[in-house]
Design an enzyme around this catalytic site. Sequence first.
Site, PDB file in Angstrom:
ATOM      1  CG  ASP A   1      -0.408  -0.350   2.493  1.00 58.84           C
ATOM      2  OD1 ASP A   1       0.824  -0.465   2.603  1.00 58.84           O
ATOM      3  OD2 ASP A   1      -1.182  -0.521   3.455  1.00 58.84           O
TER       4      ASP A   1
ATOM      5  CG  ASP B   1       1.649  -0.472  11.022  1.00 53.73           C
ATOM      6  OD1 ASP B   1       1.087   0.413  11.674  1.00 53.73           O
ATOM      7  OD2 ASP B   1       1.372  -0.716   9.843  1.00 53.73           O
TER       8      ASP B   1
END
Length: 882
Positions: free
Chosen positions: A71, A481
């Site tokens: 992404d 993350d």
Amino acid sequence: MRRTRILTAVLALAAGLLAGAPPALGADAAKDVSITADTYTWKNARIDGGGFVPGIVFNRKERNLAYARTDIGGAYRWQQSSKTWTPLLDSVGWDDWGHTGVVSLASDSVDPDRVYAAVGTYTNSWDPGNGAVLRSADRGASWQKADLPFKLGGNMPGRGMGERLAVDPNRNSVLYLGAPSGKGLWRSTDSGASWSQVANFPNVGNYVQDPSDTSGYASDNQGIVWVTFDESTGTAGTATRTIYVGVADKDNAVYRSTDAGATWSRVAGQPTGYLAHKGVLDAANGYLYLAYSDKGGPYDGGKGRLWRYATGTGTWTDISPVAEADTYYGFSGLTVDRQRPGTVMATAYSSWWPDTQLFRSTDSGGTWTKAWDYTSYPERANRYTMDVSSSPWLTWGANPSPPEQTPKLGWMTEALEIDPFDSNRMMYGTGATIYGTEDLTKWDGGGRFTVRPMVQGLEETAVNDLASPPSGAPLLSALGDVGGFRHTDLAKVPSMMFTQPNFTTTTSLDFAETSPNTFVRVGDLDSGPHIAFSTDNGANWFAGTDPSGVSGGGTVAAAADGGRFVWSPAGAGVQYTTGFGTSWQASSGIPAGAVVESDRVDPKVFYGFKSGKFYVSSDGGATFTASSASGLPSGDSVRFKALPGTKGEVWLAGGATDGAYGLWHSTDAGATFTKLSGVGQADTIGFGKAAPGASYQTLYTSAKIGGVRGIFRSTDKGATWTRINDDAHQWGWTGAAITGDPRVYGRVYVSTNGRGVVYGDTSDAGGGTDPTPAPTGACTVTYRITNQWSGGFQADVQLSNTGSSAWDGWSLGWSFADGQRITQLWNAEYTQSGSAVTARNVSWNGGVAAGSSVSFGFTGSWSGTNARPASFKLGEQSCTVV
């Protein structure tokens, strides 16, 4: 797990680093400056994965040709010989940083050398540029670009649906692209060189995740989400007549053309109330399979269905493996076995707890089995075993209670593909890696198939901060993350990310310059402390105590001797403490949200910056005083560091194109700053070991100097600069952090926003790479041209140790007789001068035991003839050529 990846870019944009038009040289334009170039070898500090993989695409014509899209971190091509991924979009530069987000990929099944990527990261104002379709005739080794008049959203809601980009399998000059934001369906008839809207397509979509989101992120129309051709309705050279298109509209999700795109209509009888995430056609049986969810994903989805559409009769059949009432997830990952028509698989992509689920049918969806099921709740029986020994951090250091297990089978599993040439191989993407198996059909016989990471070479972390201490581990990183890692060996995957506590995102870290075993890090966590300390160089951590009001990590600084810390967290003002943060006191004289750093010599001196003002504390962070220095950037897009070994010497980088922008230097603890006239723009600053014969530490920066954007090095306090990257190695946005290595001259660690931690070593004398030892003993070389096209070719080289002693490093040389040039090489490093080529081992394949072999491959260009090399030398020793 992935929400913080959005914040990485948003915070940077909010700070002005990427806002507005592409950067242009402003009022502080670079004046005459001496710029040279250096040849660097670039690698990743291995993490293997680390982010969401929303798409995997296998070529339907050529075995082992596969691609993956991320992404925010570009696209990759699979290398079967090494079972690794090769990055394809490292050439994306600073001005086009949004093109590292890949919303869709298409591999041409007529001409496998051709591959296409639809790129663009955000459809709202966060990404100032429009999207584009990139096209390649050499499998992604080089690209041409067709700009689009609208934005694409590789990191937007709905990015796991698709594929939005598709090549006509019969007439491959025709492509379709589904656009978001109400822009409709687009078509190219010249192999992606130009695009026009399909004016008569009846529905541009209407689904938005959250209409109330004023940022435009969650309130964007997700648009046209997939295109699928029925290859049985065309012949080679003529356009496929039947095309299916998925639309983000719960009442009108599937459209069809039966006249090669001339007219379109809603497919009659289709289910409503759901979004069709995927549409996969099994032409052998005449079935279009559809995976539905009530949400666009990739995080959300509470209900879902699987349907089968008979293309010949128009019959719709609900083939869902569970009752609607029993779903708490949507379906998305969807694939058919091209070798065994009737075998279909799907994923419960939004089943976060206790695990994702994989479903498999061998009778076209008539009956299903699950990858795991309950025996006696909460105990589970799995049809698989997991081996994450190559990426051990995938356990997250967790010890969950049943029915949860570690490592998990996955989450956000929107990409799922069975190899069209091998029924035993399957790959699927998760929010952190690519998993795969090579014995999938054991599922059908009641055996257990083995799931392993298939992700080496795919590096997809967003980097917020970097530290390279003078002793201990060479690199510690602050990541989105996955928190961050301590690398004791850059070529090996660390066993675990930072834990105790395990931040979802680490925003800042620092070490005590004169006591580098003392580390501190801060970050984001849904609940729990936002600060942690280490007294063993980051090997182990313990949590500190938050001051009142803290909501996020912010920035943190350790005193030079490790005796105190200053923290500027989100949600609270600047704080200071002695010891390890059991109690905090508010600092005075400095505004909340300031960036903080420490002097690297005086343990009582700390610095801060906020909104154009520089602040100094000489009492350990208790009080700060605003400096009278003027002319600094007025915004907050600034990063600064104090020079190790010299009290009061500070370098500051940052700014924006509509104001002050560049690099500043202070030798009086920030009382005054001098702007370097030769640096037009700069966004990071870092220090490394001094060059041989130099006394001042080496400077590194991500900057625009002499009108050129790049990574630069200076060995003379900024008087002259060397660009150390090249146009093939740009990695989009590199504005978060940079640091040199204090122990290895020339080595630099560069942050990226989606391509992980990149590090480079110089080819200059005295650089950071050790000479390759000359191996001894006999050798054999097999050189094989695996593919050849007009102007280009691909070759594999196998080097065998036929002697009696092991090699600890190798260097293989040869010459091309016909002017061939290597364009890209994998699993080795190489240099080429004229016709002479030298390939050398990389860190992980230097050891070759007697009787063993090592392989590498490359793509190259040729004209006229493409003769194989006549001879090869291992160092000075001739090899037998097979």
